[in-house]
Scaffold this motif. Structure first.
Motif, PDB file in Angstrom:
ATOM      1  N   MET A   1       4.799   8.200  41.453  1.00 11.02           N
ATOM      2  CA  MET A   1       3.997   9.326  40.662  1.00 11.02           C
ATOM      3  C   MET A   1       2.526   8.992  41.372  1.00 11.02           C
ATOM      4  O   MET A   1       2.146   7.989  41.595  1.00 11.02           O
ATOM      5  CB  MET A   1       3.876   9.076  39.290  1.00 11.02           C
ATOM      6  CG  MET A   1       5.179   9.052  38.435  1.00 11.02           C
ATOM      7  SD  MET A   1       5.128   8.910  36.924  1.00 11.02           S
ATOM      8  CE  MET A   1       4.490  10.652  36.294  1.00 11.02           C
ATOM      9  N   ASP A   2       1.840  10.379  41.727  1.00  7.90           N
ATOM     10  CA  ASP A   2       0.697  10.290  42.235  1.00  7.90           C
ATOM     11  C   ASP A   2      -0.362  11.090  41.417  1.00  7.90           C
ATOM     12  O   ASP A   2      -0.080  12.351  41.036  1.00  7.90           O
ATOM     13  CB  ASP A   2       0.745  10.782  43.542  1.00  7.90           C
ATOM     14  CG  ASP A   2      -0.571  11.131  44.450  1.00  7.90           C
ATOM     15  OD1 ASP A   2      -1.612  10.492  43.882  1.00  7.90           O
ATOM     16  OD2 ASP A   2      -0.649  11.849  45.157  1.00  7.90           O
ATOM     17  N   PHE A   3      -1.287  10.332  40.607  1.00  4.62           N
ATOM     18  CA  PHE A   3      -2.257  11.219  39.781  1.00  4.62           C
ATOM     19  C   PHE A   3      -3.524  10.663  40.215  1.00  4.62           C
ATOM     20  O   PHE A   3      -3.872   9.587  40.299  1.00  4.62           O
ATOM     21  CB  PHE A   3      -1.819  10.794  38.248  1.00  4.62           C
ATOM     22  CG  PHE A   3      -0.831  11.210  37.457  1.00  4.62           C
ATOM     23  CD1 PHE A   3      -1.186  12.203  36.660  1.00  4.62           C
ATOM     24  CD2 PHE A   3       0.618  10.795  37.676  1.00  4.62           C
ATOM     25  CE1 PHE A   3      -0.075  12.760  35.928  1.00  4.62           C
ATOM     26  CE2 PHE A   3       1.541  11.187  36.961  1.00  4.62           C
ATOM     27  CZ  PHE A   3       1.337  12.080  36.095  1.00  4.62           C
ATOM     28  N   ARG A  41       3.541  14.717  41.420  1.00  2.58           N
ATOM     29  CA  ARG A  41       1.970  14.745  41.967  1.00  2.58           C
ATOM     30  C   ARG A  41       1.435  15.548  40.575  1.00  2.58           C
ATOM     31  O   ARG A  41       1.730  16.672  40.572  1.00  2.58           O
ATOM     32  CB  ARG A  41       1.827  15.295  43.269  1.00  2.58           C
ATOM     33  CG  ARG A  41       2.474  14.143  44.480  1.00  2.58           C
ATOM     34  CD  ARG A  41       1.943  14.976  45.597  1.00  2.58           C
ATOM     35  NE  ARG A  41       0.702  14.851  45.776  1.00  2.58           N
ATOM     36  CZ  ARG A  41      -0.101  15.770  46.890  1.00  2.58           C
ATOM     37  NH1 ARG A  41       0.646  16.745  47.301  1.00  2.58           N
ATOM     38  NH2 ARG A  41      -1.353  15.908  46.888  1.00  2.58           N
ATOM     39  N   TYR A  42       0.101  15.229  40.550  1.00  2.00           N
ATOM     40  CA  TYR A  42      -0.719  15.870  39.543  1.00  2.00           C
ATOM     41  C   TYR A  42      -2.230  15.780  39.883  1.00  2.00           C
ATOM     42  O   TYR A  42      -2.673  14.662  40.228  1.00  2.00           O
ATOM     43  CB  TYR A  42      -0.439  15.209  38.164  1.00  2.00           C
ATOM     44  CG  TYR A  42      -1.543  15.856  37.058  1.00  2.00           C
ATOM     45  CD1 TYR A  42      -0.936  16.970  36.207  1.00  2.00           C
ATOM     46  CD2 TYR A  42      -2.523  15.422  36.586  1.00  2.00           C
ATOM     47  CE1 TYR A  42      -1.840  17.519  35.458  1.00  2.00           C
ATOM     48  CE2 TYR A  42      -3.342  15.918  35.702  1.00  2.00           C
ATOM     49  CZ  TYR A  42      -3.003  17.146  34.946  1.00  2.00           C
ATOM     50  OH  TYR A  42      -3.826  17.525  34.049  1.00  2.00           O
ATOM     51  N   ARG A  43      -2.870  16.749  40.047  1.00  2.00           N
ATOM     52  CA  ARG A  43      -4.167  16.920  40.359  1.00  2.00           C
ATOM     53  C   ARG A  43      -4.844  18.185  39.872  1.00  2.00           C
ATOM     54  O   ARG A  43      -4.217  19.090  39.541  1.00  2.00           O
ATOM     55  CB  ARG A  43      -4.275  16.855  42.031  1.00  2.00           C
ATOM     56  CG  ARG A  43      -3.743  18.112  42.712  1.00  2.00           C
ATOM     57  CD  ARG A  43      -3.767  17.855  44.129  1.00  2.00           C
ATOM     58  NE  ARG A  43      -3.518  19.173  44.826  1.00  2.00           N
ATOM     59  CZ  ARG A  43      -2.162  19.559  44.932  1.00  2.00           C
ATOM     60  NH1 ARG A  43      -1.231  19.065  44.402  1.00  2.00           N
ATOM     61  NH2 ARG A  43      -1.743  20.767  45.631  1.00  2.00           N
ATOM     62  N   ARG A  44      -6.178  18.077  39.961  1.00  2.00           N
ATOM     63  CA  ARG A  44      -6.904  19.109  39.366  1.00  2.00           C
ATOM     64  C   ARG A  44      -7.825  19.651  40.676  1.00  2.00           C
ATOM     65  O   ARG A  44      -8.489  19.050  41.433  1.00  2.00           O
ATOM     66  CB  ARG A  44      -7.994  18.452  38.510  1.00  2.00           C
ATOM     67  CG  ARG A  44      -8.817  19.705  37.836  1.00  2.00           C
ATOM     68  CD  ARG A  44      -9.276  19.280  36.551  1.00  2.00           C
ATOM     69  NE  ARG A  44     -10.250  20.269  36.018  1.00  2.00           N
ATOM     70  CZ  ARG A  44     -10.789  20.409  34.751  1.00  2.00           C
ATOM     71  NH1 ARG A  44     -10.620  19.353  34.142  1.00  2.00           N
ATOM     72  NH2 ARG A  44     -11.452  21.303  34.444  1.00  2.00           N
ATOM     73  N   GLU A  45      -7.954  20.868  40.583  1.00  2.00           N
ATOM     74  CA  GLU A  45      -8.676  21.638  41.525  1.00  2.00           C
ATOM     75  C   GLU A  45      -9.625  22.840  41.141  1.00  2.00           C
ATOM     76  O   GLU A  45      -8.883  23.872  40.587  1.00  2.00           O
ATOM     77  CB  GLU A  45      -7.747  22.261  42.918  1.00  2.00           C
ATOM     78  CG  GLU A  45      -7.068  21.438  43.669  1.00  2.00           C
ATOM     79  CD  GLU A  45      -6.019  21.762  44.726  1.00  2.00           C
ATOM     80  OE1 GLU A  45      -6.160  23.104  44.703  1.00  2.00           O
ATOM     81  OE2 GLU A  45      -5.612  20.945  45.322  1.00  2.00           O
TER      82      GLU A  45
END
Length: 113
Positions: A1-3, A41-45
């Motif tokens: 997991m990639d947060f 993967r979870y990210r904010r843009e």
């Protein structure tokens, strides 16, 4: 997991929708892919959050993949539910199949993020 480390809490309705999409994605991997290897993967843009789930299994047959962008009723109950959850939050669901595996990308974007 990639947060991403800078991830902060989102409105409950968006968090719940993303959780349900993740849950269904992992269920699909378990039922259909033939693999236990999954990347999340979870990210904010800017004004969007992106959740990506990628497995390394058998992928989606080309005929089914071509129907996924058509009417929701042709795409299976799980995928239809995932797409509907994203649409309710002004988001999108993208599905791609590669050799090997399948990738689900969920983009939730709205003014309340």
């Amino acid at each position: 997991m990639d947060f991403a480390p800078e991830v902060e809490r989102l409105p409950e309705t968006i968090e719940t929708a993303l959780f349900r999409v993740l849950q269904e994605s992992l269920t699909n991997v378990h039922r259909h892919s033939g693999t236990s290897e999954v990347d999340v993967r979870y990210r904010r843009e800017a004004q969007a959050v992106i959740l990506e789930v990628r497995d390394y299994g058998r992928g989606i047959p080309r005929e089914l993949l071509s129907r996924l962008g058509q009417a929701v009723r042709d795409s299976g109950v799980g995928l239809a539910g995932m797409r509907e959850r994203m649409n309710e939050r002004k988001g999108d669901l993208e599905i791609a199949s590669a050799d090997p595996g399948t990738s689900h990308s969920s983009l939730a974007c709205c003014s309340s993020i």
